[in-house]
Design a protein around this motif. Sequence first.
Motif, PDB file in Angstrom:
ATOM      1  N   ALA A 174      47.328  36.242  28.203  1.00 32.55           N
ATOM      2  CA  ALA A 174      46.116  36.627  28.474  1.00 32.55           C
ATOM      3  C   ALA A 174      46.052  38.038  29.106  1.00 32.55           C
ATOM      4  N   GLN A 175      45.287  38.829  28.919  1.00 38.23           N
ATOM      5  CA  GLN A 175      45.084  40.181  29.460  1.00 38.23           C
ATOM      6  C   GLN A 175      44.488  40.000  30.720  1.00 38.23           C
ATOM      7  N   ARG A 176      45.000  40.321  32.063  1.00 38.28           N
ATOM      8  CA  ARG A 176      44.202  40.239  33.537  1.00 38.28           C
ATOM      9  C   ARG A 176      44.939  41.263  33.991  1.00 38.28           C
ATOM     10  N   VAL A 177      43.945  41.578  35.162  1.00 42.19           N
ATOM     11  CA  VAL A 177      44.307  42.420  36.188  1.00 42.19           C
ATOM     12  C   VAL A 177      44.032  41.838  37.524  1.00 42.19           C
ATOM     13  N   THR A 178      45.312  41.874  38.400  1.00 41.88           N
ATOM     14  CA  THR A 178      45.081  41.227  39.918  1.00 41.88           C
ATOM     15  C   THR A 178      45.053  42.338  40.802  1.00 41.88           C
ATOM     16  N   GLN A 179      43.911  42.407  41.678  1.00 48.61           N
ATOM     17  CA  GLN A 179      44.301  43.228  42.783  1.00 48.61           C
ATOM     18  C   GLN A 179      44.275  42.013  44.180  1.00 48.61           C
ATOM     19  N   PRO A 180      45.338  41.810  44.699  1.00 45.46           N
ATOM     20  CA  PRO A 180      45.492  40.688  45.736  1.00 45.46           C
ATOM     21  C   PRO A 180      44.795  40.861  47.042  1.00 45.46           C
ATOM     22  N   GLU A 181      44.600  42.146  47.446  1.00 42.71           N
ATOM     23  CA  GLU A 181      43.874  42.368  48.740  1.00 42.71           C
ATOM     24  C   GLU A 181      42.531  42.611  48.348  1.00 42.71           C
ATOM     25  N   LYS A 182      41.683  41.791  49.147  1.00 41.13           N
ATOM     26  CA  LYS A 182      40.156  42.163  49.128  1.00 41.13           C
ATOM     27  C   LYS A 182      39.639  43.244  49.918  1.00 41.13           C
ATOM     28  N   PHE A 220      44.152  52.407  34.768  1.00 42.62           N
ATOM     29  CA  PHE A 220      43.208  53.300  35.486  1.00 42.62           C
ATOM     30  C   PHE A 220      42.989  52.810  36.882  1.00 42.62           C
ATOM     31  N   TRP A 221      42.600  53.982  37.608  1.00 42.56           N
ATOM     32  CA  TRP A 221      42.052  53.568  38.903  1.00 42.56           C
ATOM     33  C   TRP A 221      40.789  53.996  39.088  1.00 42.56           C
ATOM     34  N   TYR A 222      39.506  53.322  39.464  1.00 38.15           N
ATOM     35  CA  TYR A 222      38.197  53.633  39.610  1.00 38.15           C
ATOM     36  C   TYR A 222      37.908  53.491  41.267  1.00 38.15           C
ATOM     37  N   VAL A 223      37.096  54.337  41.551  1.00 38.89           N
ATOM     38  CA  VAL A 223      36.502  54.549  43.030  1.00 38.89           C
ATOM     39  C   VAL A 223      35.043  54.270  42.959  1.00 38.89           C
ATOM     40  N   GLN A 224      34.704  53.924  43.960  1.00 34.25           N
ATOM     41  CA  GLN A 224      33.203  53.722  44.295  1.00 34.25           C
ATOM     42  C   GLN A 224      33.045  53.923  45.901  1.00 34.25           C
ATOM     43  N   SER A 239      53.125  46.585  37.415  1.00 36.09           N
ATOM     44  CA  SER A 239      52.267  46.965  38.583  1.00 36.09           C
ATOM     45  C   SER A 239      52.024  48.248  38.491  1.00 36.09           C
ATOM     46  N   PHE A 240      50.564  48.802  39.182  1.00 38.50           N
ATOM     47  CA  PHE A 240      50.270  50.186  39.000  1.00 38.50           C
ATOM     48  C   PHE A 240      49.578  50.345  40.336  1.00 38.50           C
ATOM     49  N   HIS A 241      50.405  50.350  41.434  1.00 40.49           N
ATOM     50  CA  HIS A 241      49.942  50.617  42.701  1.00 40.49           C
ATOM     51  C   HIS A 241      49.479  51.980  43.088  1.00 40.49           C
ATOM     52  N   LEU A 242      48.285  51.975  43.751  1.00 39.86           N
ATOM     53  CA  LEU A 242      47.827  53.308  44.174  1.00 39.86           C
ATOM     54  C   LEU A 242      48.340  53.702  45.611  1.00 39.86           C
ATOM     55  N   LYS A 243      48.745  54.944  45.681  1.00 42.19           N
ATOM     56  CA  LYS A 243      49.090  55.372  46.897  1.00 42.19           C
ATOM     57  C   LYS A 243      48.768  56.648  47.455  1.00 42.19           C
ATOM     58  N   TYR A 285      39.118  49.927  42.209  1.00 43.06           N
ATOM     59  CA  TYR A 285      39.063  49.171  41.141  1.00 43.06           C
ATOM     60  C   TYR A 285      40.207  49.445  40.368  1.00 43.06           C
ATOM     61  N   CYS A 286      41.078  48.551  40.035  1.00 47.05           N
ATOM     62  CA  CYS A 286      42.185  48.915  39.030  1.00 47.05           C
ATOM     63  C   CYS A 286      41.719  48.268  37.487  1.00 47.05           C
ATOM     64  N   ALA A 287      42.025  49.071  36.521  1.00 46.24           N
ATOM     65  CA  ALA A 287      41.472  48.593  35.059  1.00 46.24           C
ATOM     66  C   ALA A 287      42.485  48.583  34.114  1.00 46.24           C
ATOM     67  N   LEU A 288      42.492  47.966  33.116  1.00 46.96           N
ATOM     68  CA  LEU A 288      43.676  47.818  32.173  1.00 46.96           C
ATOM     69  C   LEU A 288      42.830  48.316  30.679  1.00 46.96           C
ATOM     70  N   SER A 289      43.274  48.986  29.640  1.00 47.22           N
ATOM     71  CA  SER A 289      42.752  48.857  28.519  1.00 47.22           C
ATOM     72  C   SER A 289      43.900  48.868  27.703  1.00 47.22           C
ATOM     73  N   ALA A 290      43.851  48.054  26.259  1.00 43.92           N
ATOM     74  CA  ALA A 290      44.591  48.209  25.626  1.00 43.92           C
ATOM     75  C   ALA A 290      44.780  49.362  24.709  1.00 43.92           C
ATOM     76  N   PRO A 291      45.831  49.845  24.110  1.00 40.35           N
ATOM     77  CA  PRO A 291      45.898  51.179  23.364  1.00 40.35           C
ATOM     78  C   PRO A 291      44.697  51.087  22.366  1.00 40.35           C
ATOM     79  N   ASN A 292      44.504  52.030  21.897  1.00 37.35           N
ATOM     80  CA  ASN A 292      43.334  52.523  20.812  1.00 37.35           C
ATOM     81  C   ASN A 292      42.282  51.586  20.798  1.00 37.35           C
ATOM     82  N   THR A 293      41.752  50.994  22.004  1.00 37.96           N
ATOM     83  CA  THR A 293      40.650  50.323  22.258  1.00 37.96           C
ATOM     84  C   THR A 293      39.774  50.761  23.404  1.00 37.96           C
ATOM     85  N   ASP A 294      38.396  50.258  23.517  1.00 36.82           N
ATOM     86  CA  ASP A 294      37.395  50.991  24.234  1.00 36.82           C
ATOM     87  C   ASP A 294      37.395  50.080  25.455  1.00 36.82           C
ATOM     88  N   LYS A 295      37.721  48.658  25.253  1.00 40.58           N
ATOM     89  CA  LYS A 295      37.349  47.622  26.496  1.00 40.58           C
ATOM     90  C   LYS A 295      38.330  47.944  27.671  1.00 40.58           C
TER      91      LYS A 295
END
Lengths: 109, 114
Positions: A1-9, A34-38, A69-73, A86-96
Amino acid sequence: AQRVTQPEKLLSVFKGAPVELKCNYSYSGSPELFWYVQYSRQRLQLLLRHISRESIKGFTADLNKGETSFHLKKPFAQEEDSAMYYCALSAPNTDKLIFGTGTRLQVFP
Amino acid sequence: DTAVSQTPKYLVTQMGNDKSIKCEQNLGHDTMYWYKQDSKKFLKIMFSYNNKELIINETVPNRFSPKSPDKAHLNLHINSLELGDSAVYFCASSQQELMNTEAFFGQGTRLTVV
């Protein structure tokens, strides 16, 4: 299954300290990450994407396929970096996008 | 159990039709959101509801109307669909206002208007 985990709140650091926001993913192929910021009361913004290998506001992220992993530094945190990330993942050639649950970064003076 | 679920995952419809996308969260969160993802994968917030009350309403056409029958549901109804409405729409929820806590996102709904 596709999943993204950010262990630290929540990640709290002092100004000038190095920052690493962790992101691990589960995906069988070669995803796009991707990394998103708010910032407070602002819209969610795209911070960076791994395919462009860019550095935005001093932040970098390297895709490590071996560790999935795709850690932001950032070497030296600034107070204005305080935000939700927020870390995010997208499968190639898809929009989701599949998002992690986010990490709140607090940078104290 | 899926925390935030959206239905349908894919929606193909003709111009001029009216359609709805449903969102449900089983996390007991107070706040729910709708985002629209553009072609560059930027997410733009459309609406935010807290305990069934609208708290954010960005500049979106009046054809888009959110409906929250209870705090676990935030449905997006779109009237008179246009080609430009084609996009991926994400629902999300959080316990409090987004800045103060983590958010959970749905899988997204890919809307295609033909």
